[in-house]
Design a protein around this motif. Structure first.
Motif, PDB file in Angstrom:
ATOM      1  N   ARG A  45      -5.047  11.901 -37.068  1.00 20.88           N
ATOM      2  CA  ARG A  45      -6.335  11.653 -36.407  1.00 20.88           C
ATOM      3  C   ARG A  45      -6.116  11.230 -34.949  1.00 20.88           C
ATOM      4  NH1 ARG A  45     -10.880  11.523 -39.496  1.00 20.88           N
ATOM      5  NH2 ARG A  45     -10.636  11.382 -41.770  1.00 20.88           N
ATOM      6  N   ARG A  46      -5.112  10.383 -34.712  1.00 15.38           N
ATOM      7  CA  ARG A  46      -4.802   9.992 -33.325  1.00 15.38           C
ATOM      8  C   ARG A  46      -4.365  11.208 -32.514  1.00 15.38           C
ATOM      9  NH1 ARG A  46      -2.245   5.612 -35.871  1.00 15.38           N
ATOM     10  NH2 ARG A  46      -0.173   6.479 -35.478  1.00 15.38           N
ATOM     11  N   LEU A  47      -3.573  12.072 -33.151  1.00 14.74           N
ATOM     12  CA  LEU A  47      -3.140  13.290 -32.462  1.00 14.74           C
ATOM     13  C   LEU A  47      -4.332  14.126 -32.021  1.00 14.74           C
ATOM     14  CD1 LEU A  47      -0.134  14.509 -34.652  1.00 14.74           C
ATOM     15  CD2 LEU A  47      -0.047  13.874 -32.247  1.00 14.74           C
ATOM     16  N   LEU A  48      -5.295  14.291 -32.920  1.00 14.24           N
ATOM     17  CA  LEU A  48      -6.466  15.107 -32.589  1.00 14.24           C
ATOM     18  C   LEU A  48      -7.265  14.487 -31.444  1.00 14.24           C
ATOM     19  CD1 LEU A  48      -7.709  16.148 -36.146  1.00 14.24           C
ATOM     20  CD2 LEU A  48      -6.693  17.622 -34.408  1.00 14.24           C
ATOM     21  N   GLU A  49      -7.371  13.162 -31.443  1.00 19.23           N
ATOM     22  CA  GLU A  49      -8.083  12.506 -30.337  1.00 19.23           C
ATOM     23  C   GLU A  49      -7.383  12.775 -29.006  1.00 19.23           C
ATOM     24  OE1 GLU A  49      -8.281   8.396 -31.330  1.00 19.23           O
ATOM     25  OE2 GLU A  49      -9.618   8.703 -33.062  1.00 19.23           O
ATOM     26  N   LEU A  50      -6.046  12.699 -29.016  1.00 26.14           N
ATOM     27  CA  LEU A  50      -5.293  12.913 -27.779  1.00 26.14           C
ATOM     28  C   LEU A  50      -5.417  14.346 -27.285  1.00 26.14           C
ATOM     29  CD1 LEU A  50      -2.024  10.918 -28.584  1.00 26.14           C
ATOM     30  CD2 LEU A  50      -3.729  10.358 -26.835  1.00 26.14           C
ATOM     31  N   THR A  51      -5.200  15.324 -28.188  1.00 25.50           N
ATOM     32  CA  THR A  51      -5.226  16.717 -27.727  1.00 25.50           C
ATOM     33  C   THR A  51      -6.645  17.176 -27.420  1.00 25.50           C
ATOM     34  OG1 THR A  51      -5.134  17.398 -30.068  1.00 25.50           O
ATOM     35  CG2 THR A  51      -3.088  17.470 -28.812  1.00 25.50           C
ATOM     36  N   ARG A  52      -7.637  16.568 -28.074  1.00 25.41           N
ATOM     37  CA  ARG A  52      -9.024  16.896 -27.731  1.00 25.41           C
ATOM     38  C   ARG A  52      -9.328  16.412 -26.319  1.00 25.41           C
ATOM     39  NH1 ARG A  52     -11.171  14.960 -31.971  1.00 25.41           N
ATOM     40  NH2 ARG A  52     -11.342  16.888 -33.170  1.00 25.41           N
ATOM     41  N   ALA A  53      -8.750  15.267 -25.964  1.00 23.88           N
ATOM     42  CA  ALA A  53      -8.960  14.743 -24.606  1.00 23.88           C
ATOM     43  C   ALA A  53      -8.222  15.579 -23.570  1.00 23.88           C
ATOM     44  CB  ALA A  53      -8.495  13.287 -24.537  1.00 23.88           C
ATOM     45  N   PHE A  54      -7.007  16.061 -23.916  1.00 22.25           N
ATOM     46  CA  PHE A  54      -6.246  16.906 -22.983  1.00 22.25           C
ATOM     47  C   PHE A  54      -6.936  18.255 -22.793  1.00 22.25           C
ATOM     48  CE2 PHE A  54      -2.255  14.501 -24.338  1.00 22.25           C
ATOM     49  CZ  PHE A  54      -2.260  13.720 -23.197  1.00 22.25           C
ATOM     50  N   ALA A  56      -9.268  20.723 -25.652  1.00 22.53           N
ATOM     51  CA  ALA A  56      -9.681  21.050 -27.023  1.00 22.53           C
ATOM     52  C   ALA A  56      -9.577  22.533 -27.336  1.00 22.53           C
ATOM     53  CB  ALA A  56     -11.109  20.573 -27.265  1.00 22.53           C
ATOM     54  N   THR A  57      -9.177  23.338 -26.350  1.00 20.95           N
ATOM     55  CA  THR A  57      -9.010  24.776 -26.600  1.00 20.95           C
ATOM     56  C   THR A  57      -7.541  25.183 -26.576  1.00 20.95           C
ATOM     57  OG1 THR A  57      -9.178  25.387 -24.249  1.00 20.95           O
ATOM     58  CG2 THR A  57     -11.240  25.228 -25.511  1.00 20.95           C
ATOM     59  N   SER A  58      -6.645  24.207 -26.569  1.00 23.80           N
ATOM     60  CA  SER A  58      -5.213  24.505 -26.426  1.00 23.80           C
ATOM     61  C   SER A  58      -4.579  24.862 -27.764  1.00 23.80           C
ATOM     62  CB  SER A  58      -4.481  23.299 -25.834  1.00 23.80           C
ATOM     63  OG  SER A  58      -4.509  22.213 -26.750  1.00 23.80           O
ATOM     64  N   ALA A  59      -3.443  25.549 -27.678  1.00 19.76           N
ATOM     65  CA  ALA A  59      -2.675  25.861 -28.885  1.00 19.76           C
ATOM     66  C   ALA A  59      -2.162  24.578 -29.535  1.00 19.76           C
ATOM     67  CB  ALA A  59      -1.512  26.785 -28.538  1.00 19.76           C
ATOM     68  N   GLU A  60      -1.873  23.546 -28.713  1.00 20.28           N
ATOM     69  CA  GLU A  60      -1.413  22.260 -29.238  1.00 20.28           C
ATOM     70  C   GLU A  60      -2.480  21.629 -30.135  1.00 20.28           C
ATOM     71  OE1 GLU A  60       2.044  20.032 -29.147  1.00 20.28           O
ATOM     72  OE2 GLU A  60       1.647  21.262 -27.376  1.00 20.28           O
ATOM     73  N   HIS A  61      -3.736  21.703 -29.684  1.00 17.14           N
ATOM     74  CA  HIS A  61      -4.829  21.141 -30.478  1.00 17.14           C
ATOM     75  C   HIS A  61      -4.992  21.927 -31.781  1.00 17.14           C
ATOM     76  CE1 HIS A  61      -8.338  18.742 -31.270  1.00 17.14           C
ATOM     77  NE2 HIS A  61      -9.131  19.802 -31.314  1.00 17.14           N
ATOM     78  N   ALA A  62      -4.858  23.245 -31.706  1.00 17.63           N
ATOM     79  CA  ALA A  62      -4.962  24.066 -32.915  1.00 17.63           C
ATOM     80  C   ALA A  62      -3.856  23.709 -33.910  1.00 17.63           C
ATOM     81  CB  ALA A  62      -4.891  25.543 -32.546  1.00 17.63           C
ATOM     82  N   ARG A  63      -2.664  23.458 -33.412  1.00 13.71           N
ATOM     83  CA  ARG A  63      -1.553  23.086 -34.296  1.00 13.71           C
ATOM     84  C   ARG A  63      -1.851  21.766 -35.005  1.00 13.71           C
ATOM     85  NH1 ARG A  63       4.726  21.597 -32.882  1.00 13.71           N
ATOM     86  NH2 ARG A  63       3.696  19.996 -31.656  1.00 13.71           N
ATOM     87  N   ASN A  64      -2.414  20.802 -34.271  1.00 18.19           N
ATOM     88  CA  ASN A  64      -2.764  19.525 -34.870  1.00 18.19           C
ATOM     89  C   ASN A  64      -3.889  19.673 -35.891  1.00 18.19           C
ATOM     90  OD1 ASN A  64      -0.821  18.214 -33.342  1.00 18.19           O
ATOM     91  ND2 ASN A  64      -2.244  17.702 -31.700  1.00 18.19           N
ATOM     92  N   LEU A  65      -4.834  20.565 -35.612  1.00 22.12           N
ATOM     93  CA  LEU A  65      -5.904  20.837 -36.573  1.00 22.12           C
ATOM     94  C   LEU A  65      -5.318  21.389 -37.880  1.00 22.12           C
ATOM     95  CD1 LEU A  65      -8.601  22.397 -34.235  1.00 22.12           C
ATOM     96  CD2 LEU A  65      -8.956  20.394 -35.709  1.00 22.12           C
ATOM     97  N   ASN A  66      -4.334  22.266 -37.755  1.00 27.42           N
ATOM     98  CA  ASN A  66      -3.699  22.820 -38.955  1.00 27.42           C
ATOM     99  C   ASN A  66      -3.014  21.729 -39.774  1.00 27.42           C
ATOM    100  OD1 ASN A  66      -4.446  25.519 -38.606  1.00 27.42           O
ATOM    101  ND2 ASN A  66      -2.674  25.967 -37.322  1.00 27.42           N
ATOM    102  N   LEU A  67      -2.324  20.808 -39.080  1.00 21.95           N
ATOM    103  CA  LEU A  67      -1.660  19.731 -39.798  1.00 21.95           C
ATOM    104  C   LEU A  67      -2.690  18.807 -40.460  1.00 21.95           C
ATOM    105  CD1 LEU A  67       0.943  18.316 -40.590  1.00 21.95           C
ATOM    106  CD2 LEU A  67       0.874  17.086 -38.404  1.00 21.95           C
ATOM    107  N   TYR A  68      -3.773  18.536 -39.758  1.00 22.61           N
ATOM    108  CA  TYR A  68      -4.839  17.710 -40.341  1.00 22.61           C
ATOM    109  C   TYR A  68      -5.414  18.398 -41.586  1.00 22.61           C
ATOM    110  CZ  TYR A  68      -9.324  15.324 -40.847  1.00 22.61           C
ATOM    111  OH  TYR A  68     -10.406  14.637 -41.354  1.00 22.61           O
TER     112      TYR A  68
END
Length: 403
Positions: A45-54, A56-68
């Motif tokens: 959840r913390r990861l998603l907050e961070l990458t959403r702030a960086f 929210a359309t990045s591949a990094e955010h998508a990777r975190n969504l998959n892990l979540y």
């Protein structure tokens, strides 16, 4: 894990950096693989907050969504898992439509649909993923996960011939490109399950033992190791080797209790031990046997499946049962308590199992004997021979009360 934690400590001065995000991802990924879902979820959840702030359309955010999505799925929240997989798919589709990332996202969407019992949707997603990977001329190993998932879906539908074909094709690819890999260990274990369900135990046992050799070497004392031990226990039980089956299940339980004492996998191992020697075909028609503790645990761990979930959600496709992690929409969420959805969170169930297990350990011997007689009486009731056992149970209960 210690290396990731040490690196995170050094990164404390940069709490919102992309490097910290990647380190946090590594720890969270390890957490769920080791069965520590209660540790993994807040971290993701913390990861998603961070990458959403960086971004929210990045591949990094998508990777975190998959892990979540994986963590929520393992916790039994299949609706949240599917939503997260869908968000990741949307990101990949917009960033690079028809690319390798979208092909992987389609495979994940298939997993989400399969977990919720929508097999037709799952098959469509899997086939689109395979077609896209073939069109992109990705390495053969890129097809393995999707072929394996098609195999698992076929098992759920009790189409064992198709399951054997899909898993066999995936295994052939892995044997050529990555022999003795963890991926091969997983396919061997799944193929052993197919042969066990088909009654081909002479084929199942060598497969599961080969899987165990791989996983115990490459991933000892992990969730993967425990899963293969569990499958070995089921194969041995089906072959009538109950002592060896008990040993395999107890080894799996020992690993799972070390990794996550209150986790759902512990409940699964306890349930497997409680079911040893039972005929699954008549499972719903008989009371639990074995020790009173295992009888109680077996009833508890199957509570959602036998009562609430089956009444509210109906029978699953192919074999008439839903697991405790099954979810389906829509379910009523308002009105009287009796109209609300049942408990489907496996972690909540596992915590309840652990609490009851600890409590029952304090029961006096006479009370345990009473519970044993109660189980026997329930079984005898169907044969019209319950009265003597019920009288014995009353006497035992009186003894338990006086003690």
């Amino acid at each position: 894990a210690p290396h990731f934690e040490a690196a995170l400590a050094l990164a404390d001065d940069a709490p919102a950096s992309i490097d910290r995000v990647r380190l946090e991802y590594g720890v969270a990924d390890l957490d769920w693989r080791r069965g520590r879902l209660l540790d993994a979820e807040p971290r993701v959840r913390r990861l998603l907050e961070l990458t959403r702030a960086f971004d929210a359309t990045s591949a990094e955010h998508a990777r975190n969504l998959n892990l979540y999505a994986i963590v929520r799925s393992q916790s039994g929240d299949l609706a949240a898992a599917e939503q997260a997989f869908a968000e990741a798919w949307t990101i990949h589709r917009r960033r690079a439509p028809g690319g390798a990332d979208e092909a992987s996202a389609l495979n994940n969407m298939g997993i989400a649909a399969m977990q919720r019992g929508r097999y037709a949707d799952a098959e469509a997603f899997y086939r689109r993923s395979l077609e896209m990977k073939a069109r992109l001329k990705l390495p053969p190993l890129e097809q393995v996960s999707t072929l394996g998932n098609l195999g698992l879906m076929s098992v759920e539908r009790r189409d064992l011939a198709s399951a054997r074909d899909y898993l066999g094709r995936a295994l052939d690819l892995v044997r050529q490109a990555a022999p003795d890999s963890l991926q091969m260990g997983g396919l061997l274990s799944n193929l052993a399950r197919v042969e066990r369900l088909a009654g081909r135990l002479d084929d199942a046992e060598p497969l599961v033992r080969e899987s165990l050799a791989v996983r115990s070497t490459l991933a000892p004392d992990t969730v993967l190791h425990a899963f293969t031990l569990t499958e070995l226990g089921k194969v041995l039980e089906a072959a009538g080797a109950l002592d060896a089956a008990t040993t395999a299940h107890e080894q799996a339980l020992a690993i799972r209790e070390r990794l996550a004492p209150d986790g759902s996998n512990v409940a699964d191992s306890l349930d497997a031990l409680g079911r040893l020697g039972d005929d699954e075909a008549t499972d719903d028609a008989r009371a639990a046997t074995a020790t009173p503790l295992r009888a109680w645990l077996r009833t508890l761990t199957r509570y959602c499946e036998r009562d609430q979930v089956r009444r509210r959600l109906g029978e699953s496709e192919g074999h008439g049962k839903r697991g405790v992690t099954t979810d389906a929409a829509p379910l009523p969420t308002t009105g009287l308590p009796g109209a609300r959805p049942p408990i489907t969170d496996v972690l909540a169930m596992a915590a309840l199992v652990a609490e009851v297990r600890a409590y029952m350990a304090t029961f006096p011997d006479a009370m345990r004997a009473a519970l044993e007689l109660q189980s026997a009486a329930l079984a005898a009731q169907r044969d019209g021979a319950a009265e003597p056992l019920l009288r014995a149970r009353v006497a035992a209960m009186l003894g338990a009360r006086s003690s």
